[in-house]
Design a protein around this motif. Structure first.
Motif, short mmCIF file in Angstrom:
data_model
loop_
_atom_site.label_atom_id
_atom_site.label_comp_id
_atom_site.label_asym_id
_atom_site.label_seq_id
_atom_site.Cartn_x
_atom_site.Cartn_y
_atom_site.Cartn_z
N UNK A 1 0.85 -1.19 0.00
CA UNK A 1 0.00 0.00 0.00
C UNK A 1 0.88 1.24 0.00
N UNK A 2 0.64 2.17 -0.93
CA UNK A 2 1.44 3.37 -1.05
C UNK A 2 1.18 4.35 0.06
N UNK A 3 2.10 5.33 0.16
CA UNK A 3 2.00 6.36 1.20
C UNK A 3 0.71 7.16 1.04
N UNK A 4 0.39 7.53 -0.21
CA UNK A 4 -0.82 8.31 -0.46
C UNK A 4 -2.07 7.57 -0.04
N UNK A 5 -2.10 6.27 -0.33
CA UNK A 5 -3.25 5.46 0.04
C UNK A 5 -3.37 5.31 1.55
N UNK A 6 -2.22 5.17 2.22
CA UNK A 6 -2.24 5.05 3.69
C UNK A 6 -2.79 6.32 4.33
N UNK A 7 -2.31 7.47 3.83
CA UNK A 7 -2.82 8.75 4.33
C UNK A 7 -4.31 8.88 4.04
N UNK A 8 -4.69 8.46 2.83
CA UNK A 8 -6.09 8.53 2.45
C UNK A 8 -6.99 7.71 3.36
N UNK A 9 -6.53 6.50 3.70
CA UNK A 9 -7.33 5.64 4.58
C UNK A 9 -7.49 6.25 5.97
N UNK A 10 -6.40 6.76 6.51
CA UNK A 10 -6.48 7.40 7.83
C UNK A 10 -7.42 8.60 7.79
N UNK A 11 -7.28 9.42 6.74
CA UNK A 11 -8.13 10.60 6.58
C UNK A 11 -9.60 10.21 6.48
N UNK A 12 -9.90 9.21 5.66
CA UNK A 12 -11.28 8.78 5.47
C UNK A 12 -11.89 8.23 6.76
N UNK A 13 -11.09 7.48 7.51
CA UNK A 13 -11.61 6.92 8.76
C UNK A 13 -11.94 8.04 9.75
N UNK A 14 -11.02 9.01 9.89
CA UNK A 14 -11.24 10.10 10.84
C UNK A 14 -12.43 10.95 10.43
N UNK A 15 -12.43 11.40 9.16
CA UNK A 15 -13.49 12.29 8.68
C UNK A 15 -14.85 11.61 8.73
N UNK A 16 -14.90 10.36 8.32
CA UNK A 16 -16.19 9.68 8.27
C UNK A 16 -16.69 9.29 9.65
N UNK A 17 -15.79 9.15 10.59
CA UNK A 17 -16.22 9.00 11.98
C UNK A 17 -16.93 10.27 12.45
N UNK A 18 -16.34 11.43 12.09
CA UNK A 18 -16.97 12.71 12.42
C UNK A 18 -18.30 12.87 11.68
N UNK A 19 -18.34 12.45 10.42
CA UNK A 19 -19.59 12.51 9.65
C UNK A 19 -20.67 11.65 10.30
N UNK A 20 -20.26 10.49 10.79
CA UNK A 20 -21.23 9.61 11.46
C UNK A 20 -21.81 10.29 12.69
N UNK A 21 -20.95 10.95 13.45
CA UNK A 21 -21.41 11.69 14.64
C UNK A 21 -22.33 12.84 14.23
N UNK A 22 -21.93 13.57 13.16
CA UNK A 22 -22.75 14.69 12.68
C UNK A 22 -24.11 14.21 12.21
N UNK A 23 -24.13 13.11 11.46
CA UNK A 23 -25.40 12.57 10.99
C UNK A 23 -26.30 12.19 12.14
N UNK A 24 -25.72 11.60 13.17
CA UNK A 24 -26.51 11.22 14.35
C UNK A 24 -27.05 12.47 15.05
#
Length: 338
Positions: A1-24
């Motif tokens: 897994x490339x560096x960009x993909x690793x950063x992307x995965x971490x970013x997506x997990x963090x942001x979408x956790x916040x989105x989940x909280x916002x949606x709730x």
């Protein structure tokens, strides 16, 4: 897994956790506005019920109820999007990532369209709501001592927001049911007493000034006669508008980044699947006889070209190539020995 993909995965997990909280959170807010009756004061609620939106067959209270439904729907959508993004990034599920990217893109387009539409229709909305508010004064306002819901609502607004009428006190000149009797005397009121300054207590437990000149011969020193309630409410909302705008811009930027990173992670997952297939192909070729070594070399050369052609996986590709060459050489030597 490339560096960009690793950063992307971490970013997506963090942001979408916040989105989940916002949606709730939006879901909870929508449910509170829709089902919790005491969230809005009973005086304001009665006023909302009589404010008709121009020729429409529904009132402002029904509009707020519909807005609550919108909050609930938006909350559910954001909640689903957040879950898709989290699981897609964590587990590398391409289907989830593709659906996630499409939904976020559509939401972004809808948000831009909504902002543009709201800006274009603001004057029309202002006109319609003001017209309904003025009509409620003209037809239903009955004075400071009235216990009628609309009268209570207007008196409450005057005291809470230090205002008078919709645009100013002149709106009460058209009040056909205004009872100007106070303390047993019929006064020549220019404004309701609730428009006076210096009112003590909190509505409805209030005490009007003993000097009624603030309503009979009022000016800006003793009355809020020239300050309309519509602009006062707008000022109250606009006080927090910069915060809302800032949040909106940040959310839009994050949505764009989410789409970009979802594509990067999705492509990386696809490349990983291809690499795994190539590794299995080469591994199977090691079990072939001496007559297949030349063919294996061509397969290996093709795979080597693929692996070294992707900068995201260069380091891992190099290590894989070294290990594969050693293993391939070992199989060649064993074949010759046979």
């Amino acid at each position: 897994m490339g560096c960009g993909s690793a950063i992307g995965r971490v970013f997506l997990v963090i942001v979408n956790t916040l989105f989940t909280i916002l949606g709730f959170a939006l879901l909870v807010i929508g449910c509170l506005v829709k089902f919790k009756e005491d969230l809005v004061t009973k005086y304001a609620k009665e006023l909302f019920k009589v404010i008709k939106l121009d020729s429409a067959d529904y009132n402002l209270d029904e509009l707020l109820s519909s807005s609550a439904v919108v909050f609930i729907i938006v909350g559910v959508v954001i909640l689903i999007v957040g879950v898709l993004g989290c699981f897609g990034a964590c587990c590398g599920w391409r289907v989830f990532l593709v659906i996630y990217a499409i939904i976020v893109f559509l939401v972004l387009i809808a948000e831009i369209a909504g902002v543009v539409l709201a800006a274009l229709m603001k004057k029309d909305v202002d006109s319609v709501v003001k017209k309904g508010m003025k009509k409620s004064i003209a037809e239903l306002y009955k004075g400071d001592l009235s216990q009628e819901p609309v009268s209570l609502a207007w008196n409450s607004l005057h005291i809470e927001f230090d205002c008078c009428g919709v645009d100013n006190y002149m709106d009460f000149m058209n009040a056909t049911h205004w009872n100007k009797t106070y303390n047993g005397q019929t006064l020549d009121l220019k404004t309701p007493l609730s428009c006076c300054k210096g009112i003590e207590g909190e509505f409805p437990d209030i005490k009007y000034p003993a000097d009624t000149t603030c309503a009979t011969g009022s000016d800006s020193t003793n009355s809020n006669r020239n300050k309309g309630c519509y602009s006062a409410i707008e000022d109250f909302i606009n006080k927090y508008s910069n915060i809302f705008i800032g949040i909106g811009v940040v959310v839009a930027i994050f949505e764009i980044l989410c789409i970009v990173f979802a594509i990067i992670v999705c492509r990386n997952v696809e490349e990983g699947d291809k690499m795994l297939w190539n590794i299995k192909t080469i591994s199977r070729s090691f079990g072939d006889s001496q007559s297949n070594i030349t063919s294996d070399s061509r397969v290996f050369t093709k795979d080597l070209h693929y692996l070294t052609g992707h900068p995201w996986s260069f380091v891992k590709s190099a290590l894989f190539v070294v290990a594969t060459v050693c293993h391939f050489h070992s199989n060649v030597m064993e074949s010759k020995a046979c």
